[in-house]
Design a protein around this motif. Structure first.
Motif, PDB file in Angstrom:
ATOM      1  N   ILE A  54       0.867  -1.176   0.000  1.00 20.08           N
ATOM      2  CA  ILE A  54       0.000   0.000   0.000  1.00 20.08           C
ATOM      3  C   ILE A  54       0.906   1.229   0.000  1.00 20.08           C
ATOM      4  N   GLN A  55       0.820   2.018  -1.036  1.00 24.92           N
ATOM      5  CA  GLN A  55       1.687   3.184  -1.159  1.00 24.92           C
ATOM      6  C   GLN A  55       1.221   4.279  -0.199  1.00 24.92           C
ATOM      7  N   LEU A  56       2.134   4.804   0.607  1.00 24.91           N
ATOM      8  CA  LEU A  56       1.787   5.852   1.563  1.00 24.91           C
ATOM      9  C   LEU A  56       2.383   7.199   1.189  1.00 24.91           C
ATOM     10  N   ASN A  57       3.503   7.178   0.464  1.00 18.33           N
ATOM     11  CA  ASN A  57       4.160   8.429   0.085  1.00 18.33           C
ATOM     12  C   ASN A  57       4.894   8.214  -1.233  1.00 18.33           C
TER      13      ASN A  57
ATOM     14  N   PHE B  49      -2.839   0.306  -4.022  1.00 14.57           N
ATOM     15  CA  PHE B  49      -2.128  -0.901  -3.616  1.00 14.57           C
ATOM     16  C   PHE B  49      -2.268  -1.982  -4.672  1.00 14.57           C
ATOM     17  N   ALA B  50      -1.409  -3.001  -4.556  1.00 10.88           N
ATOM     18  CA  ALA B  50      -1.444  -4.116  -5.506  1.00 10.88           C
ATOM     19  C   ALA B  50      -0.926  -5.372  -4.826  1.00 10.88           C
ATOM     20  N   LEU B  51      -1.384  -6.497  -5.339  1.00 10.55           N
ATOM     21  CA  LEU B  51      -0.978  -7.817  -4.870  1.00 10.55           C
ATOM     22  C   LEU B  51       0.174  -8.324  -5.728  1.00 10.55           C
ATOM     23  N   TYR B  52       1.112  -9.075  -5.136  1.00 10.60           N
ATOM     24  CA  TYR B  52       2.134  -9.768  -5.914  1.00 10.60           C
ATOM     25  C   TYR B  52       2.535 -11.047  -5.191  1.00 10.60           C
ATOM     26  N   SER B  53       3.078 -11.980  -5.963  1.00 13.13           N
ATOM     27  CA  SER B  53       3.326 -13.335  -5.470  1.00 13.13           C
ATOM     28  C   SER B  53       4.821 -13.586  -5.300  1.00 13.13           C
ATOM     29  N   SER B  54       5.176 -14.255  -4.183  1.00 12.39           N
ATOM     30  CA  SER B  54       6.586 -14.557  -3.927  1.00 12.39           C
ATOM     31  C   SER B  54       7.101 -15.722  -4.757  1.00 12.39           C
ATOM     32  N   THR B  55       6.204 -16.486  -5.363  1.00 12.71           N
ATOM     33  CA  THR B  55       6.624 -17.689  -6.094  1.00 12.71           C
ATOM     34  C   THR B  55       6.850 -17.431  -7.581  1.00 12.71           C
ATOM     35  N   ASP B  56       6.761 -16.168  -8.005  1.00 12.55           N
ATOM     36  CA  ASP B  56       7.018 -15.786  -9.391  1.00 12.55           C
ATOM     37  C   ASP B  56       7.863 -14.516  -9.397  1.00 12.55           C
ATOM     38  N   PRO B  57       8.687 -14.338 -10.425  1.00 12.17           N
ATOM     39  CA  PRO B  57       9.528 -13.138 -10.482  1.00 12.17           C
ATOM     40  C   PRO B  57       8.688 -11.858 -10.483  1.00 12.17           C
ATOM     41  N   TYR B  58       9.229 -10.831  -9.848  1.00 12.75           N
ATOM     42  CA  TYR B  58       8.600  -9.513  -9.883  1.00 12.75           C
ATOM     43  C   TYR B  58       9.663  -8.449  -9.657  1.00 12.75           C
ATOM     44  N   SER B  59       9.294  -7.206  -9.910  1.00 11.19           N
ATOM     45  CA  SER B  59      10.175  -6.083  -9.611  1.00 11.19           C
ATOM     46  C   SER B  59       9.335  -4.937  -9.061  1.00 11.19           C
ATOM     47  N   ILE B  60       9.974  -4.116  -8.238  1.00  7.43           N
ATOM     48  CA  ILE B  60       9.319  -2.928  -7.691  1.00  7.43           C
ATOM     49  C   ILE B  60      10.282  -1.750  -7.822  1.00  7.43           C
ATOM     50  N   ASP B  61       9.874  -0.724  -8.560  1.00  7.52           N
ATOM     51  CA  ASP B  61      10.629   0.525  -8.670  1.00  7.52           C
ATOM     52  C   ASP B  61      10.095   1.500  -7.632  1.00  7.52           C
ATOM     53  N   LEU B  62      10.972   2.022  -6.805  1.00  9.65           N
ATOM     54  CA  LEU B  62      10.579   2.880  -5.685  1.00  9.65           C
ATOM     55  C   LEU B  62      11.203   4.259  -5.824  1.00  9.65           C
ATOM     56  N   GLU B  63      10.379   5.303  -5.684  1.00 12.83           N
ATOM     57  CA  GLU B  63      10.858   6.676  -5.802  1.00 12.83           C
ATOM     58  C   GLU B  63      11.620   7.117  -4.553  1.00 12.83           C
ATOM     59  N   GLU B  64      12.361   8.211  -4.692  1.00  9.89           N
ATOM     60  CA  GLU B  64      13.068   8.795  -3.561  1.00  9.89           C
ATOM     61  C   GLU B  64      12.096   9.170  -2.447  1.00  9.89           C
ATOM     62  N   ASP B  65      12.475   8.843  -1.198  1.00 10.85           N
ATOM     63  CA  ASP B  65      11.665   9.151  -0.008  1.00 10.85           C
ATOM     64  C   ASP B  65      10.288   8.480  -0.036  1.00 10.85           C
ATOM     65  N   PHE B  66      10.222   7.287  -0.608  1.00 16.40           N
ATOM     66  CA  PHE B  66       8.964   6.543  -0.647  1.00 16.40           C
ATOM     67  C   PHE B  66       8.623   6.006   0.743  1.00 16.40           C
ATOM     68  N   LYS B  67       7.361   5.648   0.919  1.00 11.88           N
ATOM     69  CA  LYS B  67       6.934   4.926   2.110  1.00 11.88           C
ATOM     70  C   LYS B  67       5.784   4.017   1.732  1.00 11.88           C
ATOM     71  N   GLN B  68       5.834   2.755   2.210  1.00 12.33           N
ATOM     72  CA  GLN B  68       4.780   1.779   1.947  1.00 12.33           C
ATOM     73  C   GLN B  68       4.421   1.034   3.218  1.00 12.33           C
ATOM     74  N   LEU B  69       3.169   0.580   3.257  1.00 15.92           N
ATOM     75  CA  LEU B  69       2.736  -0.419   4.223  1.00 15.92           C
ATOM     76  C   LEU B  69       2.683  -1.741   3.471  1.00 15.92           C
ATOM     77  N   VAL B  70       3.447  -2.721   3.927  1.00 15.93           N
ATOM     78  CA  VAL B  70       3.525  -4.010   3.232  1.00 15.93           C
ATOM     79  C   VAL B  70       2.942  -5.095   4.118  1.00 15.93           C
ATOM     80  N   ILE B  71       2.034  -5.874   3.557  1.00 16.85           N
ATOM     81  CA  ILE B  71       1.395  -6.989   4.268  1.00 16.85           C
ATOM     82  C   ILE B  71       1.803  -8.281   3.573  1.00 16.85           C
ATOM     83  N   LYS B  72       2.367  -9.211   4.316  1.00 14.56           N
ATOM     84  CA  LYS B  72       2.729 -10.520   3.766  1.00 14.56           C
ATOM     85  C   LYS B  72       1.851 -11.577   4.418  1.00 14.56           C
ATOM     86  N   LEU B  73       1.248 -12.445   3.608  1.00 12.51           N
ATOM     87  CA  LEU B  73       0.339 -13.463   4.119  1.00 12.51           C
ATOM     88  C   LEU B  73       0.533 -14.760   3.360  1.00 12.51           C
TER      89      LEU B  73
END
Length: 324
Positions: free
Chosen positions: A88-91, A110-134
């Motif tokens: 969940i993007q906060l900043n 916000f968006a869902l992504y899976s740990s069992t498949d390749p992915y990438s995340i580009d993050l801007e300067e001074d970003f902040k996220q709430l990350v939930i892993k389940l």
């Protein structure tokens, strides 16, 4: 039912300037999953993760400098975990890519992504996220096609997106101070909300108006939060939502469902989940069924067989054999 949690913080601030990015790479692997990290410049890099590990979900706040994280094939091969993550993007902004899809996130998206498949995340300067892993199985039990819904943005400015983002923030701030039973219920509620927010991405079977979509979401959220109430029925649900039974039934019917079938199927999913959960290995089938509001055990057995094609005892036995 007991609940435990563990808190830890990863912060580059105490590190020597030349060691900050190397420490960060190790930190994100420890906090989430094995990842690669890339940055155009390691000069003045900073990052911080505030992580709380609970029984069902991990909740963390992550912030830092501009960089990119990559979950590569070799990273997946080093891990035995099977999880979903929700950012969940906060900043500022970020972009999550998986399965050829791209999810640009602005604040509260916000968006869902899976740990069992390749992915990438580009993050801007001074970003902040709430990350939930389940665990994957926790979401798949509620939303069987969740794997098809990764890297699709849920807009935070929408009524549903805002509800999920704000509720996740509220839960993250209060969960550690609650009783054990309450902590577990809050985690279950959070997973329910994530599933509810993703379900519209696959498309309704019948097009609903926006007010009807919101009404359906409210109704399903209420039902999922009260499944343990044996008195839960069409009348009590409608009354608590301030609607007539007829009106609420019409909304469910337009989506190809009935209120009663949604309640029954949701209860069966929760029972099936508990039957394969090691925490409830000593609980009898009847005890678990009664816990989820199924007072008529004969009716429960028929309903379970109809939904899963086997008896509850066989379902538990097969799951146990599969694990071993």
């Amino acid at each position: 039912m007991s609940s435990t949690f563990k808190q830890c913080t990863y912060d580059t601030a105490p590190c020597h300037r030349s060691e900050k990015f190397a420490f960060w790479r190790e930190s994100v692997c420890d906090a989430y999953v094995h990842l690669g990290c890339e940055t155009l410049s390691q000069k003045d890099f900073w990052g911080r993760i505030e992580l709380t590990r609970h029984d069902l979900v991990d909740i963390s706040f992550v912030s830092g400098s501009k960089h990119k994280v990559l979950r590569r094939t070799q990273d997946i091969g080093r891990s035995y975990d099977s999880d979903f993550l929700v950012s969940i993007q906060l900043n500022k902004r970020s972009v999550i890519e998986q399965h050829g899809r791209s999810a640009p996130l602005s604040p509260f998206d916000f968006a869902l992504y899976s740990s069992t498949d390749p992915y990438s995340i580009d993050l801007e300067e001074d970003f902040k996220q709430l990350v939930i892993k389940l665990p994957k199985k926790a979401l798949l039990s509620r939303l069987p096609d969740a794997n098809m819904l990764t890297a699709i943005p849920v807009v935070g400015a929408s009524e549903l997106g805002g509800l999920v983002a704000n509720t996740a923030l509220s839960i993250s701030s209060l969960i550690n101070t609650q009783t054990s039973d309450c902590k577990v219920l809050l985690q279950e509620t959070l997973i329910d909300l994530i599933a509810t927010s993703l379900a519209p991405l696959r498309g309704s079977r019948v097009e609903l108006s926006q007010p009807e979509q919101q009404l359906l979401i409210r109704a399903k959220s209420y039902i999922l939060a009260h499944l343990q109430d044996a008195q839960l029925n069409r009348e009590s649900i409608s009354s608590n939502l301030g609607l007539s039974v007829r009106r609420l039934s019409e909304v469910f019917a337009k989506n190809g469902e009935t209120i009663c079938s949604f309640v029954k199927e949701s209860r069966m999913q929760r029972i099936a989940s508990d039957l394969t959960d090691e925490r409830f290995a000593r609980a009898g089938v009847s005890e678990i069924a009664l816990k989820w509001g199924m007072n008529n055990l004969q009716h429960f057995s028929r309903s379970f067989r109809d939904q899963f094609g086997c008896t509850p005892r066989d379902y538990r036995k097969d799951a146990t054999l599969f694990k071993h």
